[in-house]
Design a protein around this motif. Structure first.
Motif: not given
Length: 69
Positions: A5-9, A11
């Motif tokens: 899971i990759v968070r805080n990408l 936009e």
């Protein structure tokens, strides 16, 4: 198989991932997998800089690199 899971990408990163996925006819998740595999697995088979330099042909003369005064 493991999950990631990759968070805080940003936009813009997500937008470009989805665009690239659409261009390649796959889901964003499949595109994400393909990018990770290409970067982390396939590059390891490339030659090192040392191997690349050693494979270059021996052309020219050493004097070609002397500074003229």
């Amino acid at each position: 198989m493991a999950q990631l899971i990759v968070r805080n990408l940003d936009e813009e990163v997500v937008r470009r991932l989805k665009l690239r996925a659409a261009q390649n006819g796959r889901s964003a998740e499949a595109e994400h997998r393909a990018i990770l595999e290409a970067v982390l697995l396939e590059r390891s088979s490339q030659s090192s800089l040392k191997q690349l330099l050693q494979s270059m042909p021996d052309v020219g003369e050493d004097t070609d690199f002397l500074l003229s005064t």
